[in-house]
Structures are given as C-alpha cells and as structure tokens.
Write a protein that holds these residues in place. Sequence first.
Motif, PDB file in Angstrom:
ATOM      1  N   ASN A 271       0.831  -1.216   0.000  1.00 23.05           N
ATOM      2  CA  ASN A 271       0.000   0.000   0.000  1.00 23.05           C
ATOM      3  C   ASN A 271       0.864   1.265   0.000  1.00 23.05           C
TER       4      ASN A 271
ATOM      5  N   THR B 153       2.487   4.777  -1.195  1.00 25.53           N
ATOM      6  CA  THR B 153       2.217   6.029  -1.905  1.00 25.53           C
ATOM      7  C   THR B 153       3.507   6.834  -1.914  1.00 25.53           C
TER       8      THR B 153
ATOM      9  N   SER C 237       5.979  10.182  -3.748  1.00 22.03           N
ATOM     10  CA  SER C 237       6.022  11.441  -4.503  1.00 22.03           C
ATOM     11  C   SER C 237       7.483  11.838  -4.699  1.00 22.03           C
TER      12      SER C 237
ATOM     13  N   PRO D 179       1.381  13.076  -5.345  1.00 27.09           N
ATOM     14  CA  PRO D 179       1.904  11.699  -5.428  1.00 27.09           C
ATOM     15  C   PRO D 179       2.119  11.280  -6.880  1.00 27.09           C
ATOM     16  N   CYS D 180       3.229  10.598  -7.116  1.00 30.28           N
ATOM     17  CA  CYS D 180       3.464  10.048  -8.458  1.00 30.28           C
ATOM     18  C   CYS D 180       3.041   8.591  -8.532  1.00 30.28           C
TER      19      CYS D 180
ATOM     20  N   LYS E  23       0.369   5.801  -6.314  1.00 33.42           N
ATOM     21  CA  LYS E  23      -0.645   5.743  -5.266  1.00 33.42           C
ATOM     22  C   LYS E  23      -1.104   4.302  -5.050  1.00 33.42           C
ATOM     23  N   ARG E  24      -1.198   3.946  -3.786  1.00 36.65           N
ATOM     24  CA  ARG E  24      -1.784   2.661  -3.376  1.00 36.65           C
ATOM     25  C   ARG E  24      -1.157   1.484  -4.132  1.00 36.65           C
TER      26      ARG E  24
ATOM     27  N   ARG F 126       5.425   8.431   1.136  1.00 30.63           N
ATOM     28  CA  ARG F 126       4.382   9.110   1.905  1.00 30.63           C
ATOM     29  C   ARG F 126       3.738   8.138   2.908  1.00 30.63           C
TER      30      ARG F 126
ATOM     31  N   GLU G 186      -1.251   4.476 -10.664  1.00 30.39           N
ATOM     32  CA  GLU G 186      -1.887   3.366  -9.958  1.00 30.39           C
ATOM     33  C   GLU G 186      -1.841   2.108 -10.811  1.00 30.39           C
TER      34      GLU G 186
END
Length: 1461
Positions: free
Chosen positions: A589, A591, A593, A600-601, A603-604, A639, A786
């Motif tokens: 998970n 995140t 950047s 964010p570049c 995510k998840r 992050r 993503e």
Amino acid sequence: MDTLCSLSGLDPLWDWNQTWYTHNPELSNCFQNTVLVWAPCIYLWVLSPFYCLHLYCHGRGRLPLSSLCSAKLVRQTNVQHVNSMLGSLRIRTGITSQYIMGNPWLWYSFKMESLPALSFSVIYIVRYLAFFSYFALQLAQLFLSCFADRAPSGKAVLKNACPVQDASFLSKILFWWFSGLLFKGYRSPLQAEDLWSLREEDTSEKIISDLEEEWTAECTKQENHLSTSIALGSRLPEQAQFLRKIQKEQSSGFCLLRTLARSFGPYFLTGTLCLMVHDAFMFSVPQVLSLLLGFMKDEDAPLWKGYFYASLMFLLSCLQSIFNHQYTYTCFTVGMRVKTAVMGLVYRKSLVVNSAARRTCTVGEIVNLVSADTQKLMDFVVYFNAVWLAPIEVTLCLFFLWQHLGPSALAGIATVIFIFPLNGFIARKRSKLQEIQMKYMDGRVKLMNEILNGIKILKFYAWEKAFLEQVLGYREKELKTLKKSQILYSVSIASFNSSSFLIAFAMFGVYVLIDDKNVLDAQKIFVSMALINILKTPLSQLPFAMSTTMQALVSLKRLGKFLCQDELKPDNVTRESFKSDVDGVVFENGTFSWSKDGPPCLKRISVRVPCGSLVAVVGHVGSGKSSLLSAMLGETEKRSGAVSVKGSVAYVPQQAWIQNASLQDNILFGQEKKESWYQRVLEACALLPDLDNLPAGDTTEIGEKGLNLSGGQKQRVSLARAVYRKADVYLLDDPLSAVDAHVGQHIFNKVIGPRGILRDKTRILVTHGMSFLPQADLILVLVDGEISERGSYQELLNRNGAFADFIHTFASSERKECFSEASQRGNITMVCVRAFILAEKIDMQLLWMLMSPPGNRVSLPLPDSDEDHIQEDLGKLTKADKARIGRVKLEMYIEYFHTIGLPLIVSIVFLYAFQQAASLSYNYWLSLWADQPVINGTQLNTDLKLGVYGALGFAQGIAIFGTTVAISLGCIIASRHLHLELLNNVLHSPMSFFETTPSGNLFNRFAKEIDAIDNMIPDGLKMMLGYFFKLMEVCIIVLMATPFAAVIILPMAFLYGFIQSFYVATSCQLRRLESVSRSPIYTHLNETVQGASVIRAFNEQSRFIMGVNHKVDQNQTAYFPRFVATRWLGVNLEFLGNGIVLAASILSVMAKGTLSPGMVGLAVSHSLQVTGFLSWIVRSWTDVENNIVSVERVKEYADTPKEAAWTIEGSSLPPSWPQKGTIEFHDYGLQYRKGLELALKGISVHIKEREKIGIVGRTGAGKSSLALGIFRILEAAKGQIFIDGINIAEIGLHDLRSRITIIPQDPVLFSGSLRMNLDPFDAYTDEDVWNALELAHLKNFVSELPDKLNHECSEGGENLSLGQRQLVCLARALLRKTKILVLDEATAALDLETDTLIQSTIRSQFEDCAVLTIAHRLNTIMDYTKVIVMDKGHVVEMDSPSNLIAKRGQFYYMCREAGLL
C-alpha cells in the motif's frame, strides 16, 4: 642580587655607566658570571622534558650515522654533556632536526672578559686563545644544528615526498627547503610529476574523515535545537515545517563555520600567535627609530650607539619578516585544508540529495560552490585575523602617537572614527552587491552547463544566438553589479590609502594650531609618520578583511544552504539480505512522490515479486513506470506504506548514463575483471560486433555522456554494466527501446527472458515492446500512478479489459515482425543480429574518425608494423587540459591591455605618476618643515606649511580614487570582451570540438578563469602599480638623503631582478598546473551529479568518493608549492629590503655631521617601507602573471577550428525558402578529415517535394552521414547539395538550419519555461504553441500544470519523463513546420499507442513536406514514397518499398530478416 655580587667581591649586577654611558661599553663581572651562566642552564632544564616528550611522540626509528650526524655528536660531546645526551636520544628516535633546543651555551660564549691594561702576560694570552677557540666551536655547533639529518632508513617513504617534513629549523623558517623545486623550475618548466606528494595531514582522506564526524554531530545538534524551538513556538505542522526549513538554512552557514573552526582552529591559532609576535616587533621599530633620531640630534652621543640602533632596527625587521611569513604560511595551509574539506562535503552531499533538492541545485551551481565559494573561504582564512587585530593595532598606534603628540592624537582618532563607519557602510553595500553578482554568475554558469550538454540540439535548430543572448544578459547584469561594487571599493581604497595623510594632517594641524610653542621637529614628525605608516597596514587590510568576511559569509550561507538540503531517507526502502524462498520485492500500500509537498506520483501500490520472476511494467507516457523503479531504489519520498528489496540491486536507467572512461571500465564499473564472464556478458548484450568497429576495441575511450556511441550502443553498455554485476534484483527501465527489434529480441532471449543469463534473478522490466509480454511471469499495467491491472499475459487477455483491447489494436504488426522469422527458424541467429548492429554502427566508426584528435585519426587498415604502436592512442578521444610551459608571452599582455584601450592606459599611468609625485612632495615638504630653525620657541609660517601639506595630500587622494576607478573600468571592459570572445569561439566551434573537449575544461574557463579575470587581475594591477610607484618614491628619497646609497641600491636592484625572474618562472608554471588539475574535478563532479541514481543503485559511492579525493589531492599538489613559493619570495626579498634599511641607517650614522635630522628621518622612515614594497611588488606582479594565465587559457579556443559563418551579409535567400522542399545531391562526397577515405561517395539523389524517404542500410551504410551533410554538421568534400535549387554551401549555417528541422533520438530540454523550450526566439503566438502541443498529444498534460506554458523545466528536463521530453521535441518540429523534416528514431521512448498517434500526426501535418526518416524499424517506413538503401557510403537502391521488394535486392533481404515478408 647586587648584595650577592658585593659579597662575592664582584661589581654590581648592572652598571649603566659601564654599559651605556661610555664610549667603551662592557658588561659587569657579576652579570657575566651569573646571568650569562645560569640563563642557558635554566633554558635547558625547562625545555628538556618537553623536548623528550616531542622525541617520544614523533619518533620514527634510528637515524643513519652520516658525517653530519657524527659531527654534531662530536661537537656536543666536547661542549656539554646534557646536550650530548639529548642529541643521542634524538638520533635513536629518528628526529632529523634539533630546532627545539638549539645551542643554549652560545649565550654563555658571549660573556665579556675584561682585559686589564698593559697586562699581556702568558696566562691572559692562553685564556683568550681558549675562549675564542671555544666560541668558534660553539658557532660551529650552532651552524651544524641548522642542517637536518637524513631520514631514518628502513621506513616507507612517499615517492617524491615533501621535504618540509625533514627540513631543519633554519630551513623551515626561511623556506630554504623549497629552493630545490625553484631551481628545477628555473632550469626547465615544471611538469606534474616534478611536484611533491601531499603530506598525510593535507590529504583529502585524512581531512574529510575527521571533518565528517564533526559535521554530522553539528547537524544532529542543530536538528535537535530546531525541533525543540519549533515545538515550543508552533503547533501547526505545515508552519512548523516551513519555519524549520527557514531557520535551518539561516543557521547552516554558521554551523559549517563552527565545524571548520573545531577542525582547523588549533593549527590556525599557532599562526595567530606568530602574527602577535610579529606585531610586537613591528611596534618596536618606530621606538628604535626615535632613539636613532635622538642620537642624530645629540652631538655628544658615542658613535657606537648609532651603529647599535641601526643593527637593532635591522634585526627587528628581520624577525618581523620571519614571523609574518610563518603566519601567512599557516593561513594558506589552513585555507588549502578548508578548500579540500568543503569540496569533499559538497561532493558527498551531491551523492545523497533527494530529487526535489536536486532540481533546485543545478550542476552549474554546484560547480560554483566548489570553485568560487571555496576561494572566498580561503581568502577569509587569510584575512580573518585582520578583522579583530586591525582595531587593536590602530589603538596601539594611536597610543604611541599620544605619547609623541599629546592630546593632538585625538584628531587622528577622530579621523579613524570617520574612516571606519564609512568603510563599514561600503562593506555592507558590497556584500549585498556580491550576493547579487554571485546569483547572476550562478545563472550564467548554469546556463553554460546546459548549452554544453545540449550543444547538438542548439546547432541542429540554429538556436546558438538565442542562448548566446541569454548568457550575455546574465553577463551584463553580473558586470553591472561588479562595476557598482568596484566604484564603492575605489572609494574605500582611496580613503584608506589617504588615511596616513589624513591622520597626519589632522594631528599635525591640531598640534601646531593649539599652541605656538608646539614645535614639529624631525623626531616628532618621522616617528609619528613611521607609526602612521604602521597604521596604514591595518587600515589598508581592514577593507580587504571586511570585504572577504562579508563575501565569506555569503559563501557560507550558500554552502550551508546546499549542505542542509534534504537527503534521500534510508527508510524510503527497506534493504534486506537475499533469501531465495521469499519475495524479492514487496510493496505494501505504498504512496510515493518526488518531493515532500508535491503530488503523489504513485498511489496505493501493493505488489509482491517472487524471487527469480520476470515482471513487465507497461503504461502510457507519464503513467509512473519509471517512478515505480525509482521507488524501489529509494529515490522517491515515501508518503505511506512500505517497500522492501531483498539482496543487491542493478539498475539500467531509461536514458543510459555513460562515464568518460573506456568501454571496458564502463562495463566493469569498479569490479574485478573475470574474462570468461566478461566475454559472456558482451555476447549476451550483443556488444561483440561493436568491438570490431571501435578503434581500440573495449579499451576505446567513451566520450562524456557516451557522445561517440549511438543510442543503442549506450543502452547495451548500460545493460552490460548491470548484467556483469551479478546482482539479485534487476531494475530495467525500457533498455530495449533504442535498439533494433531483432537486436532487442536477441538481448531479451540471451539476457532478460526465461532462457537468458538472468533467468534466476528477479527482473522488473519497464517496456513498450508488446512482443516480450507473453514471456513475463507478471504484468503490471500503470495508469496515472496506480496499478489498474495485473496478472500474466494470458490472464489479462482473458479479462478483456483495457489491456486486452490495447494488445489487439496495436500489437499485431509487432508480433508479426518479431515472431514470423522466429517461428520459421526457431531463433534469431547471431549473424542476423551482427548484420543489424553493423548497420546501426558503421556510421559510429566514421564518426569516431571525426571526433578523434587529429593526431589520433588513422586510416584503416593499419600496416602490421605500426599497429601495436598506434593501438594505444587509437582509443583515446578526449583531449586532456594541458598546461603551457614557460613565462606568459608578452603578446598576451599586449592583447589584454589592447582591449582596455590606449587612452585609458595613458590616463592610469599619468594618475599614478601624479599621485606619487604629490606624495613625494608632501613628504619632502615635511622634512623641510622639520629642519626649520626654532626662533623664540616657535616655528614661522606654520599656517602656510600646513596649507601646502594639505593641498598636496588631498590632490593625492583624488588621484588614488581616479586610478582605482580607471583600472576597474578598464578591466571590466577587458573582461567583457574576453568573455564574449570565449563564448563566440565556443559556440562557433564544430561538433567535433565538443566531443573531444571535456566539459570540465570549458566549465573551468567560464567559471574559475572568468572569475579570476573579473576580480583577481584588477586587484593585482592596482597593487603592482601602486607599490611600484611607491618604491620609486622611496628610492628617490633615500638617494636624495645619502647619494652613496646608490652603491648598495643598484646591486640590490639587480639581485632583486634575478630573484624575481627566478621565482616567476616557477610560480607561473605552478599556476598553470593548478588550473589544469582543477578541470578534472569539475568534469568528475558533473558526471557524478548526472549519474547519482546509478551510482547509488550499484552502491558505488565510496569508489567515486575515492576518485574525487584523488583529483582534489592532485589539484592541491600543485596549489601547495604555489603559496610556499610566495613565502620563499617574501622572506628573501624582505631580507633584501631590510638590507636597504640597514644601509640607510648606517650611512646616516656615518654622515652624522653633514645630514640634517629631517632628511635622516625622511630617508630611514621611508626605507622601513621598502621591505613590504619589494615583497608586494613581486607578489602582485606574480599574481598578475599567474592570473594572466587565465586570459591565456580563455584565448586558447580562439585558434581552434570553427564552423562556417552563421549568416552571410547581403544574402539574397528568399524569406520563405525552401518553398517546395526538394533536395538534390550532385555527386556528393563527405569526408571526416582530409586524408581519410570518403564516408559518402558520389551520392546523386533527387528527392522531390512532399516525398517521404526512408533511409536504411547495413554494413558500411553511412545513413547518418546524409543527415550530417544536410545540416552541414560536416562540410562536403566534393559535390553539392541543393535545396530548392540553392547550393546550401553558399548560405549561412543559421539560414540553412533554421529552415529545416530534425527530431533527434535523444530529447534535450533546457532549464526555463516550457514555452522557451519550444520557442526561444518568441517567434510564435501562444495559440500556435498550444496547437503544436495539441498535435503532439501534450495539451492535456500542459493544461493541468499550474503554470501552463510557463511551467519551469528543471535542468535537462528532469521533471518530465523521457517520453514527455520526446513529445516536446516533436512539438518543436510541429511549431517550426519547415518543408524538410528529418527523423532519427524519434519515438523510441513512447508506448505503442502514443507512437501510433504520433506517426499519424507526422503523416498528416507534414503531408506537404519532404520527410527523411533514418529507420531502425523497417515497419515504420513501409508506406513511404521511397526508400534509400545505403551500403559503404554508396546509394545502392532507391525506389518505392514495393518496387524494391519486387527487385529482390538488399532491401528485400532486410525485410525478410525483419519478418515483414
């Protein structure tokens, strides 16, 4: 004590009548038998324990028993037992010199023996013979102790070790240990191998290892303090973070200063102690002068007192010189170590700064930190003591002046109080101006860095003028600020140089005006003037000290700001040891950047990669594929979530990073060579055919950024580097995009795929090649950062989602191309791969001939007899920065002064002569005033005398201001001209120049050398001319007083000239060697910053740090003897000047009856300044000559080959040319150098308007040479090229290049707005720019940016993905929309969907244009009008693709091999 003496039946301890008030002075018997006996004993007893401790701590083994050592032992045994014992101990411990103990019994030898009158008995004769024999032996012992013994044998000795370590005490204080290098440099120009090795305490490894611990502790302390203070003062997290960052930047400079002070402060304090002793001797000299002038007035004074005062003045002056130069030597040594320390810290920081900080700190700015800012810190070390000591020296001067002139000295204090605030204000203003100037200099150097990195794009697009104007814009602002600073500085110099007159005028004026009975005699005037001349030293040093302190504070702030930039956090990724039974890479998970505050570049992200599996990552341009690999490397900010990597990592970036080293070194990358594995890697990465085409095989030198390799070669070398590493996890960022499809398939099968040599490794492959996906164990589909889909190839197809639609739409042609032949033959043979590689590489072999230095270019094949001899040079590409030899030629001075202009030079010389004439006049006027007889206790016409004195002094002050302003303005004119000439010479150079000249050489010219021309030469000229005219004044005054002094002055002048020439020859060459050794530091730094992510991925930081340590040490090896040479010169010349003081004093004593006290005071007080004048003249002369070397180096590129003219005046070229876009080659031949075989032979081709031409070739093709010929990157050897009927050889390069367009393989962006990157001349409207972006499929991306078209691109466009950069290059072409377009594999980094859209855009938007495509993928040109097939420089086929296939020629077989038939 007198009682004790009387009880012993001796004279009193001290009797003034016996020792002073007599014509035959002698010491009392009591003094001789007590003080002279016990003082050496006490000296020996007190220092012996310390000496033994010194021997114990610094013991190096037993000294060899040489003749010198034996002589010392014999003498010590004969003279005294204690000294003999200490000497034996010294030999056992290996200490080569005995400077601590010296020869204390020499004091006892000076004991005066009284000889009774007429008592010449035998006993007295024997006694005196024994005494003088003993005294002679003591002198011999003292003389022997001045020489050092040989170093202990059997110890490891550095090659060419610095002799200072084993030099004797006398040699150290007089710097005689340096004479050997001076003799060598005088006989023949010094080379780098002649220089001494650095002492261990001066090496980078020693300095930085100690400093890093201090700096880390200081940073931790600062972090804790800031965290505590912010926690107490703020509760809002965002405010706290911002406040913390601001406070950290503000305090970081002082933290750096504290760290440096703790590391180098103790040694610096020893120098400060020497300076304080120097000051004590300096203030003693005027007191002795006062006694000498008192002697001249006293007619009854015995003559021996005059000789005693003259000798004492000479001795004090010599001691003053010795301590002054020991202090300066210490300062420069500390400065050198500070430079090494700061360079090391900056370099290490550049390896760990995060991506957000990297975008704010460009390569140019980092180069400025290690060049200009470190120099400011070195200057600060030299002048720092003047900041606090100068006010103390001023106070002492005023105190002694009070003793001579009483309350009138308060007028001098008032003058000083006026001068200090004025100069404090000027220093503050100059500090602000310097900060602004450094900002403009940073901008200029940063822009030059980008120009040099993207020079090929500038030439293809004819953008040199636009960027030249930008550089000159920075330069004009820089010089405008410098001019303001120099004018303020001129006010400061004028006030300080006139300060001695102003103080004297105020004090003498008040003294004679407040009371008629106050008489100015010689003693009052010239002792006061001597004190005022001493006062001039701190007053003149103070502006330098304040200026350098302010500049150093600015530099400390800049350095501190960089050193406190955010670093990559170790916890961004968890590194664990390799275990085969667990997942190799795990995202939980996550995140991520690129900066703390940025969006964010990724995510998840949650994914598990089993060990040994192959994972393919696909997605559109900008979807986050490269960011995913960066997250695994820890290059992004985490992050939330977690990412862990098991085992070692090897990384292949999307844009290959290649070092300026041999191809073999690029692959080994610091690893030991294992021949069998090395050959296997070369074969798997399809590099073996390349070795046949490179001049020296795998030992061939690769240019900076791989300039002499094609894009495909660079990627294969980058891949081979990773494969050779035998890592556990491989991160491959689209390494196959730049190679031909068949070569890519070979590499996939042999390296990456299930049967490749990495089959057991964990591989994460970012790719746009759909053909590789079926063999992947897992496919990750990224959309907007993503993971939208995941699974095996078949699983994703079965889901019928977006990925399946994409595959069905775009991958059919690629599957056909890549697998039809494979299905027939089972695999692609190495022969086929070799053919395609050679087709790609044959132009590179020819390009090698272009780029190699003329002496290294040879025609192949080579004769057998010469092959081995030339093989060593064949692989050499870049030209090292070489030092010229000998003195700087007179023509260089003439050329420099010619740029200033004759009228300005005449004005400068006249103003200098005028100011010195005024100085001579008012000093002579003072001597006349001093000799005026006193009538009734007063002097007549004091008002007139004071008025004339004041008028002459103020005239001199105005002239000083005029000369300094004139020199400053003249040097700024010269600097502007030289920079412009350098810039024009570099930008007008052909591409071969940039490919053979390391960027560090050019950086050095535009940064350090231009800075020296801006600042060092003007200061040197001011000092040299000022002191030269002052010396002339002193010589005239001394000769006026004692004409017989000419007998001494003339030989000393010749000796002075010899020392000067002897010194300058060596010093100038040392300056050159130091400049030359500086360039590799900048080149290495530039290379490191650009490849930092690769270096970190391979964990090679320590090796690169060792590399920069070696380069810095090489630079310091040349710098260290440079400043020692200045100390050697200073000591020798000041002793020469002290000889003039002695001569003037002795001659004045001898002429006591004929010379007036005023003239003696004038001559002696001025001769006291000769010491400093002589030293400063040669020093400033040498500084000028050393810095004129910068002019010499800047002008080196004036004689290099240049391109044809950019524009031709009076050209009748129509504004709309070319209107049709027809291209005709008439028997065209292209040659890379005269004497070589033609690369293109007899090309006769006619390309009609609107035709689409594909250019392909196999072995010996030369297809890239056609593009180079069309753009005139290379000029025609024979024949012509006509575009729309006009011979392109007859028009200007910019007229040609601006009317045709190329989209290159390597996309290059410059720092600046996105709009500037598209249209640097502002020739198009915003609407045109938006239309071009829309057609390039970038409009949506740019519209979402906060600043739209004004979005700031970072250096090299690093804040855009590689695919986005290629789309920007396409938008440039769409914006220009010329009638001729050349494509060089312009869509290699794009995904298939975007590639298809772009190909469609090119076909529609350039429908009415001639398009030439240098094709690597044959399927992209199958619908073209014609295809040109080239072979060995000839056009062998040219027709439509269908007709060529029907003819079954070369093109037919190429299509068969590509699987298109």
